[in-house]
Design a protein around this motif. Structure first.
Motif, PDB file in Angstrom:
ATOM      1  N   THR A 365       0.819  -1.200   0.000  1.00  0.00           N
ATOM      2  CA  THR A 365       0.000   0.000   0.000  1.00  0.00           C
ATOM      3  C   THR A 365       0.860   1.259   0.000  1.00  0.00           C
ATOM      4  N   MET A 366       0.522   2.198  -0.857  1.00  0.00           N
ATOM      5  CA  MET A 366       1.206   3.490  -0.989  1.00  0.00           C
ATOM      6  C   MET A 366       2.704   3.370  -1.301  1.00  0.00           C
ATOM      7  N   GLY A 367       3.157   2.176  -1.617  1.00  0.00           N
ATOM      8  CA  GLY A 367       4.578   1.989  -1.878  1.00  0.00           C
ATOM      9  C   GLY A 367       5.429   2.104  -0.625  1.00  0.00           C
ATOM     10  N   PHE A 368       4.786   1.951   0.555  1.00  0.00           N
ATOM     11  CA  PHE A 368       5.515   2.100   1.817  1.00  0.00           C
ATOM     12  C   PHE A 368       6.659   1.086   1.936  1.00  0.00           C
ATOM     13  N   ASP A 369       6.392  -0.160   1.551  1.00  0.00           N
ATOM     14  CA  ASP A 369       7.417  -1.192   1.712  1.00  0.00           C
ATOM     15  C   ASP A 369       8.652  -0.894   0.874  1.00  0.00           C
ATOM     16  N   ALA A 370       8.428  -0.471  -0.370  1.00  0.00           N
ATOM     17  CA  ALA A 370       9.559  -0.176  -1.256  1.00  0.00           C
ATOM     18  C   ALA A 370      10.354   1.018  -0.752  1.00  0.00           C
ATOM     19  N   PHE A 371       9.646   2.088  -0.330  1.00  0.00           N
ATOM     20  CA  PHE A 371      10.391   3.262   0.115  1.00  0.00           C
ATOM     21  C   PHE A 371      11.088   3.018   1.443  1.00  0.00           C
ATOM     22  N   ALA A 372      10.439   2.290   2.356  1.00  0.00           N
ATOM     23  CA  ALA A 372      11.089   1.988   3.638  1.00  0.00           C
ATOM     24  C   ALA A 372      12.411   1.269   3.400  1.00  0.00           C
ATOM     25  N   HIS A 373      12.409   0.320   2.462  1.00  0.00           N
ATOM     26  CA  HIS A 373      13.652  -0.391   2.124  1.00  0.00           C
ATOM     27  C   HIS A 373      14.669   0.584   1.538  1.00  0.00           C
ATOM     28  N   LEU A 374      14.211   1.488   0.677  1.00  0.00           N
ATOM     29  CA  LEU A 374      15.103   2.468   0.063  1.00  0.00           C
ATOM     30  C   LEU A 374      15.731   3.382   1.119  1.00  0.00           C
ATOM     31  N   ALA A 375      14.951   3.694   2.159  1.00  0.00           N
ATOM     32  CA  ALA A 375      15.435   4.584   3.215  1.00  0.00           C
ATOM     33  C   ALA A 375      16.275   3.852   4.256  1.00  0.00           C
ATOM     34  N   GLY A 376      16.490   2.551   4.038  1.00  0.00           N
ATOM     35  CA  GLY A 376      17.399   1.813   4.908  1.00  0.00           C
ATOM     36  C   GLY A 376      16.747   0.978   5.979  1.00  0.00           C
ATOM     37  N   PHE A 377      15.421   0.785   5.923  1.00  0.00           N
ATOM     38  CA  PHE A 377      14.754  -0.077   6.900  1.00  0.00           C
ATOM     39  C   PHE A 377      14.845  -1.516   6.401  1.00  0.00           C
ATOM     40  N   GLU A 378      15.585  -2.303   7.127  1.00  0.00           N
ATOM     41  CA  GLU A 378      15.958  -3.644   6.664  1.00  0.00           C
ATOM     42  C   GLU A 378      14.770  -4.611   6.638  1.00  0.00           C
TER      43      GLU A 378
END
Length: 638
Positions: A365-378
């Protein structure tokens, strides 16, 4: 020839009828969002309806171009019943879609305070949320569906019909005359769409006619969606030379002094749709958050905190990477989303942190998973990772009470130090709360109020669960919201208050980190401020600053498709990309009634220069993929 003129007159009546239909949809938009326009005078509203016709003409001529051609093309065959039936079907089909977007936006506007743009399609395509929400939307907004159906029935009933036209033969002479009239109509239609100005008519053109508060009333949704289709690419901006630019604004934050790094755990809590309005400790209004009031009494609370956007999808880049939303298309769904960034997750992973992101919604949803990974959330924990689907709210995801308890248990299992973020969801429309809590929390005069009380209770249970954990006192908690929701309050629904959110820092192991702070702050300041509290001593890239460092200039900024806003010291400035439109002294004029643009010349110039520098920095660095700090002579691609 007379036959052709009769068709031109009929065509004119049908276009005029369309303008009436568009004006009716604008009236409906106004009525449903009256609280937003409540402080605007009667004549300003009337003027908005008048100038709105100009933008209606632009939308009508573009989207009805086939109808216009078929209706005015030379020839005497247009009198046939079958041909007129085709025109009728085309008229109703095309304009039902156009009017439908206006009606949808009458509801959607209350959440975003801006007309919809073309990115709505991308937002719908991210995850399965949209199809899950359709039943709730139809249930809650049934009156808008009914109003739309009534208007379409009205359009079919009163669609100007063809009378018996006198038949005439088509000679070469009459054909030439008809063709000239046809060419004239097409030319006028083109002018109606584009305008006669040097630059084509655009969303920002509305700012020439009315004050900033009524711009959404002048525009129509088909027009704003059309114009935003061509705005995927940012334009390079060159207000200043590079040397002068860096003296006005720099996105590089450098620590002021060397200190030993604190290996504190960091927990970021992002509350869905939580305006400062609901939190009595901040707003001094009626409170729906007794627990947060008590928590904030022992926290560092910023009284003038603002979101960088109006949608959830715009919050994460600002909070995690210091990237505001300065384009119609959110960063996460834009072509620039593959740019190199260094979010707080990446920064703290380099310091040995365990990093994780929690959201009880459907994965994707909202691309949260992809961006969280991009921002360094493992690690990403979504609906699919949650062990008990019986806690699903049938719309968005897991109820907040159960999900926050799950979050608390997972935190206890993490190796320290850790950085973890949780994004709540129960205070999102349709504001579902568990049946067992119905009538437990105050309902107030806004649909969201009951769910706000439920989320507050869920947070109370969460903090009770973790308060005895061995890691609790060694943890920095940051509480904020993604954006504000619909409000009936005059301040919290205007250009300033509609961005007012909590930004609060709570450290149970530090009794000095508490009190109210009047410094202006924003989402983009959160990462630099966290790193400042941890004594991180390396330069970072962010459009925000460590708000606790007195050497930094405090401000907040945002963009809503038409106007940029800069909030600094006692003032807020609204700027259209070329010219300042409004300036208000916010401490004495919270309702933004007195425009000082003609009086505060020096203040306007200084704020305008800073906002231009921020826009230039944003556009050019986004285009050139320069969103990370680099050492001199270092290639940003490496």
């Amino acid at each position: 020839m007379k036959n052709y003129f009769q068709h031109i007159i009929l065509f004119s009546k049908r276009i005029a009828f369309l303008l009436i239909l568009f004006s009716i949809s604008r009236l409906y938009f106004f009525v449903l969002n009256f609280s937003y326009f409540e402080t605007v005078g009667f004549w300003s509203i009337l003027k908005s309806f008048f100038y709105g016709l100009r933008f209606d003409i632009a939308a009508i001529t573009f989207f009805n171009s086939l109808f216009i051609v078929l209706h005015t093309i030379p020839g005497n065959f247009k009198s046939y019943k079958t041909y007129q039936l085709v025109l009728f079907i085309l008229f109703v089909f095309v304009n039902s879609i156009l009017l439908g977007t206006n009606f949808i936006d009458s509801e959607y506007f209350s959440y975003t305070n801006k007309r919809m743009s073309s990115d709505i399609g991308q937002l719908i395509s991210l995850g399965d949320d949209f199809k899950n929400l359709i039943p709730a939307f139809l249930k809650d907004f049934w009156y808008t569906v009914v109003a739309f159906i009534v208007l379409i029935f009205f359009s079919c009933k009163f669609y100007p019909k063809q009378k018996v036209f006198e038949k005439s033969s088509l000679t070469i002479k009459t054909f030439v005359f008809q063709f000239l009239i046809f060419a004239f109509v097409i030319s006028i239609s083109f002018v109606g769409f584009r305008g006669i100005e040097l630059r084509p008519l655009n969303n920002i053109s509305a700012a020439k006619y009315v004050r900033s508060q009524t711009i959404p009333l002048v525009l129509n949704t088909p027009f704003t969606m059309l114009k935003s289709w061509s705005k995927e690419n940012l334009n390079s901006v060159n207000f200043y030379s590079e040397e002068k630019l860096i003296n006005i604004f720099s996105p590089i934050t450098t620590p002021s002094q060397e200190k030993k790094f604190k290996r504190l755990n960091v927990v970021i809590i992002i509350l869905e749709g939580f305006s400062s309005e609901f939190i009595g400790f901040i707003s001094q209004e009626k409170s729906f958050t007794p627990f947060l009031d008590s928590l904030f009494a022992k926290s560092l609370v910023f009284e003038h905190a603002f979101a960088n956007g109006k949608r959830s999808i715009e919050a994460l880049p600002a909070i995690f990477a210091g990237i505001p939303s300065f384009a119609d298309n959110p960063y996460i769904t834009s072509k620039y989303s593959t740019n190199n960034i260094k979010g707080i997750g990446t920064i703290l992973k380099e310091k040995g942190y365990n990093t994780s992101f929690f959201h009880g919604g459907i994965n994707g949803t909202m691309g949260f998973d992809a961006f969280a990974h991009l921002a360094g959330f493992e690690k990403y924990y979504g609906l699919y990772e949650y062990p008990n689907k019986a806690h699903y709210d049938e719309t968005w995801g897991i109820y907040d009470e159960e999900y926050l308890q799950y979050f608390a248990k997972e935190l206890t299992n993490f190796q320290q130090p850790f950085l973890s973020c949780v994004f709540t969801l129960s205070s999102h429309h349709p504001y579902n709360i568990p049946q067992k809590y119905k009538n437990k929390f105050p309902k107030g005069n806004n649909k969201i109020h009951e769910s706000i009380g439920y989320v507050d209770y869920s947070l109370e249970r969460f903090f009770a669960s973790i308060s005895k954990a061995d890691w609790f006192k060694n943890t920095l908690f940051v509480v904020t919201a993604d954006h504000t929701p619909y409000s009936l309050n005059k301040y919290y629904s205007n250009k300033l208050g509609s961005y007012s959110i909590p930004i609060v820092y709570y450290m149970p192991g530090d009794s000095l980190l508490k009190g109210k702070n009047a410094t202006i702050t924003q989402h983009c300041d959160i990462t630099p401020t966290i790193l400042g509290l941890l004594n991180y001593n390396e330069p970072i890239f962010s459009f925000g600053k460590n708000v606790l460092d007195s050497a930094n200039s405090a401000c907040a900024f945002n963009y809503n498709s038409v106007l940029y806003q800069l909030i600094e010291e006692d003032f807020t400035l609204l700027f259209d990309g070329e010219k300042s439109k409004s300036l208000y002294k916010i401490k004495t004029d919270k309702l933004l009634k007195e425009n000082l643009i003609s009086y505060k010349h020096k203040t306007r110039i200084n704020m305008e220069n800073k906002l231009k520098a921020i826009i230039q920095t944003y556009n050019n660095r986004m285009i050139n993929n320069e969103l990370i700090y680099k050492q001199p002579n270092e290639n940003p691609e490496n």
